[in-house]
Write an enzyme that holds these catalytic residues in place. Structure first.
Site, PDB file in Angstrom:
ATOM      1  N   LYS A 195      13.732 -15.587   7.652  1.00 55.33           N
ATOM      2  CA  LYS A 195      12.899 -16.662   8.210  1.00 55.33           C
ATOM      3  C   LYS A 195      13.642 -17.993   8.233  1.00 55.33           C
ATOM      4  O   LYS A 195      13.677 -18.671   9.256  1.00 55.33           O
ATOM      5  CB  LYS A 195      11.615 -16.819   7.400  1.00 55.33           C
ATOM      6  CG  LYS A 195      11.013 -15.528   6.880  1.00 55.33           C
ATOM      7  CD  LYS A 195      10.246 -14.753   7.916  1.00 55.33           C
ATOM      8  CE  LYS A 195      10.004 -13.336   7.419  1.00 55.33           C
ATOM      9  NZ  LYS A 195       8.935 -12.637   8.028  1.00 55.33           N
ATOM     10  N   ASP A 232       9.403 -12.623  -5.222  1.00 53.03           N
ATOM     11  CA  ASP A 232       9.709 -12.332  -3.819  1.00 53.03           C
ATOM     12  C   ASP A 232       9.762 -13.678  -3.105  1.00 53.03           C
ATOM     13  O   ASP A 232       8.751 -14.379  -2.987  1.00 53.03           O
ATOM     14  CB  ASP A 232       8.623 -11.426  -3.231  1.00 53.03           C
ATOM     15  CG  ASP A 232       8.942 -11.052  -1.789  1.00 53.03           C
ATOM     16  OD1 ASP A 232       9.895 -11.607  -1.225  1.00 53.03           O
ATOM     17  OD2 ASP A 232       8.212 -10.217  -1.225  1.00 53.03           O
ATOM     18  N   TRP A 285       1.646  -8.794   0.566  1.00 48.48           N
ATOM     19  CA  TRP A 285       2.326  -8.268   1.756  1.00 48.48           C
ATOM     20  C   TRP A 285       2.152  -6.744   1.754  1.00 48.48           C
ATOM     21  O   TRP A 285       2.477  -6.088   0.762  1.00 48.48           O
ATOM     22  CB  TRP A 285       3.805  -8.648   1.659  1.00 48.48           C
ATOM     23  CG  TRP A 285       4.672  -8.270   2.817  1.00 48.48           C
ATOM     24  CD1 TRP A 285       4.419  -8.463   4.140  1.00 48.48           C
ATOM     25  CD2 TRP A 285       5.966  -7.665   2.740  1.00 48.48           C
ATOM     26  NE1 TRP A 285       5.471  -8.018   4.891  1.00 48.48           N
ATOM     27  CE2 TRP A 285       6.434  -7.523   4.053  1.00 48.48           C
ATOM     28  CE3 TRP A 285       6.774  -7.236   1.689  1.00 48.48           C
ATOM     29  CZ2 TRP A 285       7.671  -6.977   4.354  1.00 48.48           C
ATOM     30  CZ3 TRP A 285       8.012  -6.700   1.977  1.00 48.48           C
ATOM     31  CH2 TRP A 285       8.460  -6.562   3.297  1.00 48.48           C
TER      32      TRP A 285
HETATM   33  C1  LIG Z   1       6.368 -11.600   1.329  1.00 42.02           C
HETATM   34  C2  LIG Z   1       7.517 -10.988   2.070  1.00 42.02           C
HETATM   35  N1  LIG Z   1       8.483 -10.410   1.374  1.00 42.02           N
HETATM   36  C3  LIG Z   1       9.548  -9.851   1.971  1.00 42.02           C
HETATM   37  C4  LIG Z   1       9.653  -9.848   3.348  1.00 42.02           C
HETATM   38  C5  LIG Z   1      10.845  -9.142   3.953  1.00 42.02           C
HETATM   39  O1  LIG Z   1      11.680  -9.898   4.669  1.00 42.02           O
HETATM   40  P1  LIG Z   1      12.923  -9.269   5.455  1.00 42.02           P
HETATM   41  O2  LIG Z   1      12.559  -9.276   6.879  1.00 42.02           O
HETATM   42  O3  LIG Z   1      14.050 -10.161   5.101  1.00 42.02           O
HETATM   43  O4  LIG Z   1      13.140  -7.878   4.952  1.00 42.02           O
HETATM   44  C6  LIG Z   1       8.666 -10.437   4.124  1.00 42.02           C
HETATM   45  C7  LIG Z   1       8.748 -10.409   5.584  1.00 42.02           C
HETATM   46  O5  LIG Z   1       7.826 -10.530   6.315  1.00 42.02           O
HETATM   47  C8  LIG Z   1       7.568 -11.025   3.464  1.00 42.02           C
HETATM   48  O6  LIG Z   1       6.580 -11.608   4.143  1.00 42.02           O
END
Ligand SMILES: Cc1ncc(COP(=O)(O)O)c(C=O)c1O
Length: 399
Positions: free
Chosen positions: A247, A212, A131
């Site tokens: 999500k 994560d 990410w």
């Molecule tokens: C791999 C990953 N980690 C963390 C997040 C962060 O999510 P949040 O929107 O809850 O901050 C995302 C969101 O797209 C993600 O894809």
């Protein structure tokens, strides 16, 4: 002072959404950002969330601050969701949880905790690719980041041998970030045996896993998706988990997530929590209430929880259906490249293998928005846009 500043580059993913919104093509398709869309292309409020909100609206009596670590019912319910509620599972007393503003907030609290509490220097190892916000978050906390091999382009699977041999060579104490499920951006996850091997290696080499976990429920099921996490917990004395409800509860803009820490002993866990609280207090003081109250209300009420699990099942099912339809429609459009791997991958994302030039052509000629790396968000596909989308890809591939 500020007049000398040069503008920072736009975020590669959120910047794409801004460009998409400005596009007037009525057939435009957004496969960029990882936000769930239903069959009508909408990102709805889950019914379980709406019901919990109705009750909370009546019952709420104060807007007083939450504790630094957030709602205690939320923290307990989150821990049970991640690690299981059965103390025989090994988490009893070893785990502590602090509510955080989204998965990103949880990652940043983890990063600040690592940077300020654990002996330096520690490098944070990220999968290649990962990410795009991961390096930003850890570097902003002053940590060095580096990457270990993860994706094998030839097989569209995990480059497992290369991954293991890099992890084997890391200095003791370094941090290894693993995606709990639905790897972003590739959609390729470790299987059970691979999790076992990674867990055994991390424990033997005294490396600290940071999971994560942003997509629990989007691969095989809410409990099934925590399998890797549970394997790590059985092997590793210490473990960090940054989880998100953006999500699986559709609570994107409420910013609900959590940092969970598992230590070798309950006294170690309690000491670690005191440092996590210190980090939070210096950052945003205490978390926002609404989203966490909703999650706690849903997870602790039998009826609402059953409804939520059903809604997660439906989101997962729709994405899997779109993966299948995408592969079949491309075939029907005469595309001879093998895209069957997309139907086997999990979660919202896949690495399509489209080049930067093809991504640009899709956007400029067909108003189809894909991240420059070729990552596609399957959740942006619908039965309605599938034919247009696959036609556009077929045209670009034919070149
Ligand atoms: C791999 C990953 N980690 C963390 C997040 C962060 O999510 P949040 O929107 O809850 O901050 C995302 C969101 O797209 C993600 O894809």
């Amino acid at each position: 002072m500020f007049h000398t500043l040069v503008a920072a580059p736009p975020d590669p993913i959120l910047g794409l959404t801004e460009a998409f919104k400005k596009d007037h093509n009525p057939q435009k398709v957004n496969l960029g950002v990882g936000v769930y869309k239903d069959a009508a292309g909408q990102t709805p409020v889950l019914t379980a969330v709406k019901r919990a909100e109705e009750t909370l609206l009546q019952a709420e009596k104060t807007k007083n601050y939450l504790p630094i670590e957030g709602h205690s019912e939320f923290d307990q319910a989150t821990q049970a969701l991640l690690l299981g509620s059965d103390p025989a599972g090994g988490s009893a007393g070893r785990a502590v949880t602090a509510q955080a503003p989204g998965g990103t907030g949880a990652l940043r609290v983890a990063a600040d905790f690592i940077a300020s509490t654990l002996a330096a220097p520690r490098t944070v190892w990220l999968s290649d690719p990962t990410w795009p916000n991961h390096p930003n978050v850890f570097q902003a906390a002053g940590l060095r980041t580096a990457s270990y091999p993860y994706f094998d382009k030839a097989s569209n699977g995990v480059a497992f041998d290369a991954m293991l041999s890099t992890l084997e060579s890391l200095p003791e104490g370094d941090v290894v970030v693993l995606h709990g499920c639905c790897h972003n951006p590739t959609g390729v996850d470790l299987d059970r045996a691979e999790w076992q091997a990674v867990a055994e290696l991390l424990c033997r080499r005294h490396l600290l896993p940071l999971v994560d976990f942003a997509y629990q429920g989007f691969a095989d099921g809410i409990r099934e998706d925590a399998a890797g996490l549970k394997i790590l917990m059985q092997h590793c004395p210490d473990l960090l988990v940054a989880s998100s409800y953006s999500k699986n509860f559709g609570l994107y803009n409420e910013r609900v997530g959590a940092l969970t820490l598992v230590a070798e002993s309950s006294s170690g866990a309690a000491a670690a929590l005191s440092h996590i609280k210190r980090v939070i207090r210096a950052n945003y003081s205490n978390p926002p209430s609404h989203g966490a109250s909703v999650v706690a209300a849903v997870l602790t009420d039998g009826e609402l929880r059953a409804l939520w699990e059903e809604e997660v099942r439906a989101m997962r099912g729709r994405i899997q259906k779109m993966r299948q339809a995408f592969v079949e429609t491309l075939q029907a459009k005469g595309v001879d490249r093998d895209f069957s791997f997309i139907a086997r991958q999990r979660g919202m994302f896949s690495f399509s293998g489209l080049t930067a030039g093809q991504v640009q052509a899709l956007r400029e000629q067909h108003a189809v928005y894909v991240v420059g790396s070729g990552r596609i968000s399957v959740a942006g596909m619908t039965e309605e846009n599938m034919d247009y989308l696959c036609g556009a890809i077929a045209a670009v591939l034919a070149g």
